[in-house]
Design a protein around this motif. Structure first.
Motif, PDB file in Angstrom:
ATOM      1  N   ALA A   1      21.743  67.605 -52.633  1.00  0.00           N
ATOM      2  CA  ALA A   1      22.940  67.165 -53.348  1.00  0.00           C
ATOM      3  C   ALA A   1      22.848  67.491 -54.841  1.00  0.00           C
ATOM      4  O   ALA A   1      23.837  67.907 -55.462  1.00  0.00           O
ATOM      5  CB  ALA A   1      23.145  65.668 -53.141  1.00  0.00           C
ATOM      6  N   LEU A   2      21.656  67.322 -55.424  1.00  0.00           N
ATOM      7  CA  LEU A   2      21.479  67.617 -56.839  1.00  0.00           C
ATOM      8  C   LEU A   2      21.580  69.110 -57.122  1.00  0.00           C
ATOM      9  O   LEU A   2      22.124  69.525 -58.150  1.00  0.00           O
ATOM     10  CB  LEU A   2      20.133  67.072 -57.326  1.00  0.00           C
ATOM     11  N   ARG A   3      21.065  69.944 -56.195  1.00  0.00           N
ATOM     12  CA  ARG A   3      21.189  71.398 -56.376  1.00  0.00           C
ATOM     13  C   ARG A   3      22.646  71.833 -56.356  1.00  0.00           C
ATOM     14  O   ARG A   3      23.042  72.748 -57.077  1.00  0.00           O
ATOM     15  CB  ARG A   3      20.410  72.122 -55.280  1.00  0.00           C
ATOM     16  N   LYS A   4      23.437  71.174 -55.509  1.00  0.00           N
ATOM     17  CA  LYS A   4      24.875  71.486 -55.464  1.00  0.00           C
ATOM     18  C   LYS A   4      25.578  70.990 -56.722  1.00  0.00           C
ATOM     19  O   LYS A   4      26.511  71.621 -57.218  1.00  0.00           O
ATOM     20  CB  LYS A   4      25.511  70.837 -54.245  1.00  0.00           C
ATOM     21  N   LEU A   5      25.144  69.842 -57.220  1.00  0.00           N
ATOM     22  CA  LEU A   5      25.835  69.206 -58.337  1.00  0.00           C
ATOM     23  C   LEU A   5      25.557  69.898 -59.654  1.00  0.00           C
ATOM     24  O   LEU A   5      26.483  70.138 -60.445  1.00  0.00           O
ATOM     25  CB  LEU A   5      25.412  67.736 -58.431  1.00  0.00           C
ATOM     26  N   ILE A   6      24.316  70.260 -59.919  1.00  0.00           N
ATOM     27  CA  ILE A   6      23.936  70.764 -61.237  1.00  0.00           C
ATOM     28  C   ILE A   6      24.689  72.045 -61.618  1.00  0.00           C
ATOM     29  O   ILE A   6      25.183  72.165 -62.738  1.00  0.00           O
ATOM     30  CB  ILE A   6      22.404  70.957 -61.323  1.00  0.00           C
ATOM     31  N   PRO A   7      24.844  73.041 -60.708  1.00  0.00           N
ATOM     32  CA  PRO A   7      25.650  74.212 -61.098  1.00  0.00           C
ATOM     33  C   PRO A   7      27.109  73.861 -61.338  1.00  0.00           C
ATOM     34  O   PRO A   7      27.803  74.563 -62.084  1.00  0.00           O
ATOM     35  CB  PRO A   7      25.520  75.137 -59.880  1.00  0.00           C
ATOM     36  N   ALA A   8      27.604  72.771 -60.739  1.00  0.00           N
ATOM     37  CA  ALA A   8      29.012  72.416 -60.893  1.00  0.00           C
ATOM     38  C   ALA A   8      29.284  71.598 -62.150  1.00  0.00           C
ATOM     39  O   ALA A   8      30.445  71.440 -62.538  1.00  0.00           O
ATOM     40  CB  ALA A   8      29.477  71.632 -59.669  1.00  0.00           C
TER      41      ALA A   8
END
Length: 311
Positions: A300-307
């Motif tokens: 979830a954090l990997r998805k969130l950080i680029p966004a």
């Protein structure tokens, strides 16, 4: 000794971590970094839970509430200390001091309750997996959080009302970086026996119920895990509890250090260090514990950080 009635008290002086001018910039920089890391880590946890539908479970609902609580707890103490260092103004009003003390008590007690609720969540998930979402439905989860907040507020209100009855001397220097209940009681010139007894009696009952609730939950959890036939199944079941168990160990371990230090030694510096370990360090480390030991949170954090730049 000259007395000063509580209604006449204007300001307390928070002496902070040290009176050495050469160490002030170092302490300011260190605690600024700690505060920023705490806020960033916990905000990322909250955003990850809210943005990823896979984390729409009771476990992560309680985790996001724990992160919000950690943000508030750190914000109650650290920015005021940083401002005092920057402005060289150590004063805090009587109302401001009691307000800070009350908020720290509420949030500290709430953290204690949330950890117990999260232990119950793990107990239901492992011991009653087929009924997990039925038992911990959304309404019940919200009620658990609200009930935790209610009893934390009642506990704090009791201490605050008793503190309002105290009369203070003219020496209103608090050897601490925030208004801690025990330090305020030490400044009183009136009888503090009831206040001291309340700290230990109510604290023991309040924290004891949560702590033994956690112990009971994990006894049941371990018993259920040992009955799982496959080694892989046992490891998977235990891994779902590892992060929470680490946070519980950190929180209660530092709390034990605080109470032990206040009992066996009366050194202001050692008491301050113990309080830092209790009110600052766990709040900074909790996001790392959950993100590093939890595969779903990592995703979830990997998805969130680029966004984040797009928000």
């Amino acid at each position: 000794m000259k007395f000063k009635n509580q209604t006449a008290v204007s300001d307390f002086l928070l002496l902070g971590l040290t009176d050495d001018p050469q160490l002030q910039p170092l302490i300011f920089s260190l605690f600024l970094v700690i505060y920023l890391v705490t806020i960033l880590g916990n905000v990322l946890i909250v955003l990850a839970v809210r943005s990823d539908s896979h984390l729409n479970t009771p476990m992560y609902f309680f985790l996001s509430n724990l992160s919000l609580n950690d943000i508030c707890l750190s914000t109650t103490t650290i920015p005021n200390m940083l401002m005092s260092i920057q402005t060289q103004d150590q004063s805090i009003t009587y109302i401001g001091c009691l307000s800070q003390m009350s908020i720290v008590l509420i949030l500290g007690n709430l953290e204690n309750c949330l950890l117990a609720v999260m232990a119950y969540d793990r107990y239901v998930a492992i011991c009653h997996p087929l009924r997990y979402l039925v038992i911990l439905n959304s309404c019940f989860c919200i009620l658990l959080v609200l009930f935790s907040l209610l009893i934390s507020t009642v506990h704090t209100l009791l201490h605050t009302l008793m503190a309002l009855r105290l009369s203070f001397c003219t020496d209103l220097q608090i050897p601490h970086f925030f208004c801690e209940l025990a330090q305020i009681i030490k400044l009183a010139c009136s009888d503090t026996l009831v206040n001291t007894l309340l700290i230990y009696l109510v604290g023991f009952v309040f924290a004891g119920v949560s702590f033994f609730g956690i112990i009971f939950s994990y006894i049941q959890i371990v018993s259920s895990i040992l009955r799982i036939p496959s080694v892989g199944g046992r490891c998977k079941a235990f891994s779902t509890c590892a992060s929470h168990l680490s946070v519980v160990t950190l929180f209660y371990g530092t709390a034990f250090i605080v109470y032990l230090s206040s009992t066996v030694m009366d050194s202001p510096i050692k008491n301050i260090v113990a309080s830092v370990m209790y009110t600052v360090i766990p709040q900074m480390l909790n996001p790392f514990i959950y993100s590093l030991r939890n595969r779903e949170m990592k995703v979830a954090l990997r998805k969130l950080i680029p966004a984040i730049p797009l928000l």
